[in-house]
Design a protein around this motif. Sequence first.
Motif, short mmCIF file in Angstrom:
data_model
loop_
_atom_site.label_atom_id
_atom_site.label_comp_id
_atom_site.label_asym_id
_atom_site.label_seq_id
_atom_site.Cartn_x
_atom_site.Cartn_y
_atom_site.Cartn_z
N LEU A 19 -35.48 21.61 -40.98
CA LEU A 19 -36.57 22.00 -40.10
C LEU A 19 -37.92 21.73 -40.75
O LEU A 19 -38.03 21.67 -41.98
CB LEU A 19 -36.46 23.49 -39.75
CG LEU A 19 -35.15 23.95 -39.10
CD1 LEU A 19 -35.19 25.44 -38.84
CD2 LEU A 19 -34.87 23.17 -37.82
N VAL A 20 -38.94 21.60 -39.93
CA VAL A 20 -40.30 21.42 -40.42
C VAL A 20 -40.77 22.74 -41.03
O VAL A 20 -40.59 23.81 -40.44
CB VAL A 20 -41.24 21.00 -39.27
CG1 VAL A 20 -42.67 20.87 -39.77
CG2 VAL A 20 -40.76 19.68 -38.66
N GLY A 21 -41.39 22.67 -42.20
CA GLY A 21 -41.85 23.87 -42.88
C GLY A 21 -43.20 24.33 -42.38
O GLY A 21 -43.30 25.05 -41.40
N GLY A 22 -44.27 23.88 -43.04
CA GLY A 22 -45.60 24.30 -42.64
C GLY A 22 -45.73 25.81 -42.68
O GLY A 22 -45.43 26.45 -43.67
N TRP A 23 -46.16 26.41 -41.57
CA TRP A 23 -46.32 27.86 -41.50
C TRP A 23 -45.08 28.55 -40.97
O TRP A 23 -45.09 29.77 -40.77
CB TRP A 23 -47.53 28.23 -40.64
CG TRP A 23 -48.85 27.91 -41.29
CD1 TRP A 23 -49.06 27.20 -42.45
CD2 TRP A 23 -50.15 28.30 -40.81
NE1 TRP A 23 -50.39 27.11 -42.72
CE2 TRP A 23 -51.10 27.76 -41.74
CE3 TRP A 23 -50.60 29.00 -39.71
CZ2 TRP A 23 -52.47 27.94 -41.58
CZ3 TRP A 23 -51.97 29.18 -39.55
CH2 TRP A 23 -52.89 28.66 -40.47
N TYR A 24 -44.01 27.80 -40.73
CA TYR A 24 -42.73 28.43 -40.35
C TYR A 24 -42.30 29.33 -41.51
O TYR A 24 -42.20 28.88 -42.65
CB TYR A 24 -41.69 27.35 -40.08
CG TYR A 24 -40.32 27.88 -39.75
CD1 TYR A 24 -40.11 28.69 -38.65
CD2 TYR A 24 -39.22 27.54 -40.54
CE1 TYR A 24 -38.85 29.16 -38.33
CE2 TYR A 24 -37.96 28.01 -40.24
CZ TYR A 24 -37.78 28.82 -39.14
OH TYR A 24 -36.52 29.29 -38.84
N ASP A 25 -42.04 30.61 -41.21
CA ASP A 25 -41.88 31.59 -42.29
C ASP A 25 -40.44 31.65 -42.79
O ASP A 25 -39.75 32.66 -42.66
CB ASP A 25 -42.35 32.97 -41.81
CG ASP A 25 -42.79 33.85 -42.97
OD1 ASP A 25 -42.92 33.34 -44.09
OD2 ASP A 25 -43.03 35.05 -42.74
N SER A 26 -40.02 30.58 -43.40
CA SER A 26 -38.66 30.45 -43.93
C SER A 26 -38.51 31.23 -45.24
O SER A 26 -39.45 31.29 -46.04
CB SER A 26 -38.36 28.97 -44.16
OG SER A 26 -37.10 28.77 -44.75
N ALA A 27 -37.34 31.82 -45.44
CA ALA A 27 -37.06 32.55 -46.68
C ALA A 27 -36.32 31.65 -47.67
O ALA A 27 -35.78 30.60 -47.31
CB ALA A 27 -36.22 33.78 -46.36
N LEU A 28 -36.29 32.06 -48.92
CA LEU A 28 -35.51 31.34 -49.93
C LEU A 28 -34.02 31.46 -49.62
O LEU A 28 -33.55 32.48 -49.10
CB LEU A 28 -35.77 31.91 -51.33
CG LEU A 28 -37.16 31.76 -51.93
CD1 LEU A 28 -37.18 32.36 -53.33
CD2 LEU A 28 -37.59 30.29 -51.97
N THR A 29 -33.28 30.43 -49.94
CA THR A 29 -31.83 30.49 -49.87
C THR A 29 -31.31 31.23 -51.11
O THR A 29 -32.07 31.56 -52.03
CB THR A 29 -31.22 29.09 -49.85
OG1 THR A 29 -31.58 28.42 -51.09
CG2 THR A 29 -31.74 28.27 -48.68
N ARG A 30 -30.02 31.46 -51.15
CA ARG A 30 -29.42 32.06 -52.36
C ARG A 30 -29.69 31.17 -53.57
O ARG A 30 -30.06 31.67 -54.64
CB ARG A 30 -27.91 32.23 -52.16
CG ARG A 30 -27.20 32.81 -53.38
CD ARG A 30 -25.72 32.93 -53.13
NE ARG A 30 -25.02 33.42 -54.32
CZ ARG A 30 -23.70 33.55 -54.41
NH1 ARG A 30 -22.93 33.25 -53.37
NH2 ARG A 30 -23.14 33.98 -55.53
N ARG A 31 -29.53 29.87 -53.39
CA ARG A 31 -29.82 28.93 -54.48
C ARG A 31 -31.30 28.99 -54.84
O ARG A 31 -31.67 28.91 -56.02
CB ARG A 31 -29.42 27.52 -54.07
CG ARG A 31 -29.61 26.46 -55.15
CD ARG A 31 -28.90 25.17 -54.75
NE ARG A 31 -29.02 24.16 -55.77
CZ ARG A 31 -29.90 23.16 -55.74
NH1 ARG A 31 -30.74 23.06 -54.72
NH2 ARG A 31 -29.96 22.27 -56.70
N GLY A 32 -32.17 29.12 -53.83
CA GLY A 32 -33.60 29.22 -54.09
C GLY A 32 -33.95 30.44 -54.92
O GLY A 32 -34.81 30.37 -55.81
#
Length: 208
Positions: A19-32
């Motif tokens: 997905l496109v990031g930008g201001w989309y409020d994505s969280a870290l994955t477990r790996r992240g």
Amino acid sequence: MRYLYLVTHPEAQHHVDGLVGGWYDSALTRRGHQQAERIADVLQAKIGANPVEVHSSDLRRTTQTAETIAARFDTKVHLDPRLRERTNGDADGRPQSWLTERRIPLPEYGDRLAHHDGPEGAETRLHLVERLYPALEEILSRESETQIIVSHGNATSYLISAWLGIPMLNTDRGFFPLTSGGITTLRRNDTHYSNQVLALNETDHLDV
């Protein structure tokens, strides 16, 4: 000497989902989250017991990274929305293919900073540098001699340009391709009065 460490947030869910990031409020994955711990390890080894300030974009993927780092130094995180990535407007959170089909390519010549990519509500690169440059200037005006900024790939590239004293309107072609989870080490040399790049986009710690 002043040391400034620029961290690009590690793997977030929008990376995995395409997905496109930008201001989309994505969280870290477990790996992240694991990578954030490794980033904190590296910074702790570099900085040691010196007092440190941590500044961060206010989006979840950066604040989660910054909080992991700040916990190692027993300090708080200073949130600043000016450190966010450039927003893609209506494209944020949509599949990358949606943006690819609608993006207006950046021209080779002309006013590249003011170029609009197409999606409604998207920022130009000029908008981005106009908020990043003052944000960095304000951070550097603080007394702390060791600071960490957690931000995003494109935004961090322009922070490096600001650190090097490149005028905002001259940032239309220079770019530092940075990796998610990378660490860039900057130093102000008070003997030579120069802003130095000691290490660019270190990523050896990301193998988790």
